[in-house]
Design a protein around this motif. Sequence first.
Motif, PDB file in Angstrom:
ATOM      1  N   GLU A 244       2.335  22.831 -18.953  1.00 55.43           N
ATOM      2  CA  GLU A 244       3.338  23.162 -19.965  1.00 55.43           C
ATOM      3  C   GLU A 244       2.863  22.855 -21.380  1.00 55.43           C
ATOM      4  O   GLU A 244       3.344  23.458 -22.344  1.00 55.43           O
ATOM      5  N   MET A 245       1.926  21.941 -21.516  1.00 52.94           N
ATOM      6  CA  MET A 245       1.412  21.602 -22.842  1.00 52.94           C
ATOM      7  C   MET A 245       0.629  22.747 -23.474  1.00 52.94           C
ATOM      8  O   MET A 245       0.354  22.734 -24.677  1.00 52.94           O
ATOM      9  N   PHE A 246       0.296  23.757 -22.702  1.00 51.52           N
ATOM     10  CA  PHE A 246      -0.470  24.887 -23.220  1.00 51.52           C
ATOM     11  C   PHE A 246       0.428  26.012 -23.727  1.00 51.52           C
ATOM     12  O   PHE A 246      -0.070  27.052 -24.147  1.00 51.52           O
ATOM     13  N   GLN A 247       1.748  25.802 -23.700  1.00 50.74           N
ATOM     14  CA  GLN A 247       2.693  26.800 -24.186  1.00 50.74           C
ATOM     15  C   GLN A 247       3.548  26.185 -25.288  1.00 50.74           C
ATOM     16  O   GLN A 247       4.025  25.052 -25.168  1.00 50.74           O
ATOM     17  N   ASP A 248       3.758  26.952 -26.349  1.00 51.86           N
ATOM     18  CA  ASP A 248       4.406  26.421 -27.551  1.00 51.86           C
ATOM     19  C   ASP A 248       5.751  25.754 -27.283  1.00 51.86           C
ATOM     20  O   ASP A 248       5.983  24.610 -27.682  1.00 51.86           O
ATOM     21  N   GLY A 249       6.677  26.466 -26.642  1.00 51.00           N
ATOM     22  CA  GLY A 249       8.011  25.916 -26.425  1.00 51.00           C
ATOM     23  C   GLY A 249       8.019  24.664 -25.580  1.00 51.00           C
ATOM     24  O   GLY A 249       8.528  23.606 -26.012  1.00 51.00           O
ATOM     25  N   PRO A 250       7.467  24.712 -24.364  1.00 46.27           N
ATOM     26  CA  PRO A 250       7.426  23.509 -23.528  1.00 46.27           C
ATOM     27  C   PRO A 250       6.664  22.362 -24.179  1.00 46.27           C
ATOM     28  O   PRO A 250       7.064  21.203 -24.035  1.00 46.27           O
ATOM     29  N   ARG A 251       5.592  22.658 -24.905  1.00 45.81           N
ATOM     30  CA  ARG A 251       4.824  21.601 -25.572  1.00 45.81           C
ATOM     31  C   ARG A 251       5.704  20.884 -26.599  1.00 45.81           C
ATOM     32  O   ARG A 251       5.707  19.651 -26.677  1.00 45.81           O
ATOM     33  N   ALA A 252       6.455  21.657 -27.362  1.00 47.79           N
ATOM     34  CA  ALA A 252       7.341  21.049 -28.353  1.00 47.79           C
ATOM     35  C   ALA A 252       8.390  20.171 -27.681  1.00 47.79           C
ATOM     36  O   ALA A 252       8.723  19.089 -28.177  1.00 47.79           O
ATOM     37  N   ASP A 253       8.915  20.620 -26.544  1.00 43.05           N
ATOM     38  CA  ASP A 253       9.917  19.830 -25.824  1.00 43.05           C
ATOM     39  C   ASP A 253       9.345  18.493 -25.363  1.00 43.05           C
ATOM     40  O   ASP A 253       9.996  17.447 -25.468  1.00 43.05           O
ATOM     41  N   ILE A 254       8.115  18.530 -24.836  1.00 42.84           N
ATOM     42  CA  ILE A 254       7.476  17.301 -24.360  1.00 42.84           C
ATOM     43  C   ILE A 254       7.235  16.343 -25.520  1.00 42.84           C
ATOM     44  O   ILE A 254       7.495  15.139 -25.427  1.00 42.84           O
TER      45      ILE A 254
ATOM     46  N   PRO B  47       0.772  -1.243   0.000  1.00 40.87           N
ATOM     47  CA  PRO B  47       0.000   0.000   0.000  1.00 40.87           C
ATOM     48  C   PRO B  47       0.797   1.283   0.000  1.00 40.87           C
ATOM     49  O   PRO B  47       0.343   2.280  -0.517  1.00 40.87           O
ATOM     50  N   THR B  48       1.972   1.295   0.605  1.00 41.96           N
ATOM     51  CA  THR B  48       2.691   2.565   0.734  1.00 41.96           C
ATOM     52  C   THR B  48       4.084   2.545   0.142  1.00 41.96           C
ATOM     53  O   THR B  48       4.868   3.458   0.390  1.00 41.96           O
ATOM     54  N   ALA B  49       4.417   1.525  -0.619  1.00 43.36           N
ATOM     55  CA  ALA B  49       5.768   1.450  -1.177  1.00 43.36           C
ATOM     56  C   ALA B  49       5.721   1.011  -2.623  1.00 43.36           C
ATOM     57  O   ALA B  49       4.813   0.312  -3.051  1.00 43.36           O
ATOM     58  N   ALA B  50       6.719   1.493  -3.384  1.00 47.26           N
ATOM     59  CA  ALA B  50       6.834   1.021  -4.762  1.00 47.26           C
ATOM     60  C   ALA B  50       7.106  -0.471  -4.746  1.00 47.26           C
ATOM     61  O   ALA B  50       7.886  -0.966  -3.942  1.00 47.26           O
ATOM     62  N   THR B  51       6.458  -1.206  -5.654  1.00 52.76           N
ATOM     63  CA  THR B  51       6.528  -2.667  -5.606  1.00 52.76           C
ATOM     64  C   THR B  51       7.445  -3.265  -6.661  1.00 52.76           C
ATOM     65  O   THR B  51       7.600  -4.474  -6.716  1.00 52.76           O
ATOM     66  N   GLY B  52       8.010  -2.439  -7.531  1.00 59.10           N
ATOM     67  CA  GLY B  52       8.753  -3.026  -8.630  1.00 59.10           C
ATOM     68  C   GLY B  52      10.166  -2.521  -8.797  1.00 59.10           C
ATOM     69  O   GLY B  52      10.875  -2.245  -7.837  1.00 59.10           O
ATOM     70  N   ILE B  53      10.568  -2.395 -10.056  1.00 57.90           N
ATOM     71  CA  ILE B  53      11.935  -2.042 -10.427  1.00 57.90           C
ATOM     72  C   ILE B  53      12.305  -0.659  -9.883  1.00 57.90           C
ATOM     73  O   ILE B  53      11.474   0.226  -9.783  1.00 57.90           O
ATOM     74  N   ARG B  54      13.585  -0.493  -9.589  1.00 56.95           N
ATOM     75  CA  ARG B  54      14.075   0.803  -9.120  1.00 56.95           C
ATOM     76  C   ARG B  54      13.725   1.891 -10.133  1.00 56.95           C
ATOM     77  O   ARG B  54      13.804   1.674 -11.338  1.00 56.95           O
ATOM     78  N   PRO B  55      13.334   3.107  -9.668  1.00 53.20           N
ATOM     79  CA  PRO B  55      12.991   4.186 -10.606  1.00 53.20           C
ATOM     80  C   PRO B  55      14.151   4.511 -11.528  1.00 53.20           C
ATOM     81  O   PRO B  55      15.311   4.329 -11.178  1.00 53.20           O
ATOM     82  N   VAL B  56      13.822   5.029 -12.693  1.00 55.01           N
ATOM     83  CA  VAL B  56      14.849   5.404 -13.653  1.00 55.01           C
ATOM     84  C   VAL B  56      15.672   6.555 -13.085  1.00 55.01           C
ATOM     85  O   VAL B  56      15.203   7.342 -12.277  1.00 55.01           O
ATOM     86  N   THR B  57      16.917   6.644 -13.518  1.00 51.18           N
ATOM     87  CA  THR B  57      17.785   7.735 -13.079  1.00 51.18           C
ATOM     88  C   THR B  57      18.088   8.693 -14.217  1.00 51.18           C
ATOM     89  O   THR B  57      18.601   9.786 -13.985  1.00 51.18           O
ATOM     90  N   GLY B  58      17.774   8.288 -15.449  1.00 45.26           N
ATOM     91  CA  GLY B  58      18.037   9.141 -16.596  1.00 45.26           C
ATOM     92  C   GLY B  58      16.880  10.071 -16.897  1.00 45.26           C
ATOM     93  O   GLY B  58      15.755   9.862 -16.451  1.00 45.26           O
ATOM     94  N   LYS B  59      17.163  11.137 -17.668  1.00 48.85           N
ATOM     95  CA  LYS B  59      16.121  12.061 -18.092  1.00 48.85           C
ATOM     96  C   LYS B  59      16.347  12.479 -19.522  1.00 48.85           C
ATOM     97  O   LYS B  59      17.480  12.611 -19.983  1.00 48.85           O
ATOM     98  N   ASN B  60      15.249  12.676 -20.254  1.00 49.65           N
ATOM     99  CA  ASN B  60      15.267  13.225 -21.600  1.00 49.65           C
ATOM    100  C   ASN B  60      14.614  14.588 -21.457  1.00 49.65           C
ATOM    101  O   ASN B  60      13.403  14.698 -21.430  1.00 49.65           O
ATOM    102  N   GLY B  61      15.417  15.636 -21.314  1.00 49.14           N
ATOM    103  CA  GLY B  61      14.873  16.930 -20.947  1.00 49.14           C
ATOM    104  C   GLY B  61      14.390  16.852 -19.511  1.00 49.14           C
ATOM    105  O   GLY B  61      15.139  16.500 -18.604  1.00 49.14           O
TER     106      GLY B  61
END
Length: 278
Positions: A127-137, A85-99
């Motif tokens: 952020e999806m409502f703004q041109d620049g951030p939307r393009a990045d996503i 109920p209160t803990a992640a049950t699977g694989i360790r979270p990712v450490t990388g980021k794309n933007g």
Amino acid sequence: MSLGDEHDGFGGVGGSGQTRTRLPEGNSGDVYGGARRPVRSSRSLITVVGVVVLLIAAIAFANRGEGDPADAAAPSSGTPGKTAPTAATGIRPVTGKNGQLPTGFAQTDQGAQSAATNYAVALGSAEMFQDGPRADIVRATHDPAVVDDLLKSLDASYSVDFMTSIGLDANGIAPTGMTFVSRTIPVGAKVRDFTENSATVDVWCTGLVGLAGAGSTKPVTSTWFTITQKLTWVGGDWRVQSSSQAEGPTPVNGDNRASIADEIAEAVDGYGGFTYAR
């Protein structure tokens, strides 16, 4: 609310369990008033935003993956196959980021659930409502071959008329003294189908959308929805191939007093988001 098509899913490891969060990132006359929120209040704004949400479902999402793979060797928390109920049950979270987006999800059903959940959050953000951030996503989550056409479709959808209808200017900026809120908050996820290179994942979510501020005619309201994402494994990561959204499951509203505008705005500015992990 999200830009995916309306959102659904309970679920877990091996068909049971729930999505868990792991790493934090980070008066009278007021429209929020002291009255209790109606059971289905201010649906007009949600309906308008939903029109844009549905556009995503109509566009085939291609895939692009980059980043380091997740630490698949990390131990899981809890007993496999059982709800924690209160803990992640699977694989360790990712450490990388794309933007600003997490990347490098494990090539497992748990990794697919983590990817779908984090993508739902990104596509449902303000952020999806703004041109620049939307393009990045879009560039961070889609095949480069479809990015240009997808951005053209989305840019056309976020027209001046649409922005005006939800209280924003042409650049997606809220009026002075107002805070625009658009957040998708995953509640749980489950896998419908899974193979080594493809997965269909339901993500059950609640969402917040509206303008927080004194005199707002579009107060922040909540909604419930389920996003179904079809994912494919490309370039070492999961990417969305297509997405659809459905209303609910929706619980009965509680008796909480609706907060005043300043409280909502302060909460949005003060509480950061999460990277979600199965």
